[in-house]
Design a protein around this motif. Sequence first.
Motif: not given
Length: 194
Positions: A108-110, A112-113, A136, A138-139, A188, A191-192
């Motif tokens: 997820s965006s939070h 992935e890194s 992913s 989110e995509r 997802s 929104r962060h």
Amino acid sequence: MVDRRTRVTSVQQFRAAEMPPGDWRHQLIDGIPLTASGPYQAHMDLEARLRDFLTPAVPSGFRLEERQEIAPGGPVGYDLFELDLAVVPDVPGKPDFCRPILIMEVLSSHTESFDTGRKLDVCRGLPGMIEILHVSSERVDVALHRCGGNQDRSWTTDRAGQGGTITLASLGLLLAVEDLYGSRPAVSTVRHAP
């Protein structure tokens, strides 16, 4: 309770600490405990689909584990990671024995890194590791990292999107990306804050 600003000295001390109750995820990164909320619905949906596809393909002598912890440095190390799903040897009486052959992480965006950076690097170095699958939330994007099995343990990465497939050699399983994401991509909606 462990204060997230407190540096602990080992995985052993972290495991002995009192953790917040509920659906929280706890990891130890460089000796610093981190607590995050549980996964979002899109994450849980993808994890469930992965579990459904993988369970019948798990070879004899192995099992599929959720929320498997790995401590690359052992009890005196400074890292303890939680894996979404992992195929590990089925060793009776040894719950801490974890030498996965396959790790699956839903991104997820939070996460992935970290999951595609430091955690991936550490997991590539685990003895017996064959493949690491990133999906992913989110995509429509799947990445499979595979160890070549040679002496230098070099790794390759294959990616697949809509209409693509991924072959998990560790399980002898072909995954169609469209089947993994269902009739529509799991995205997802959270929104962060920046």
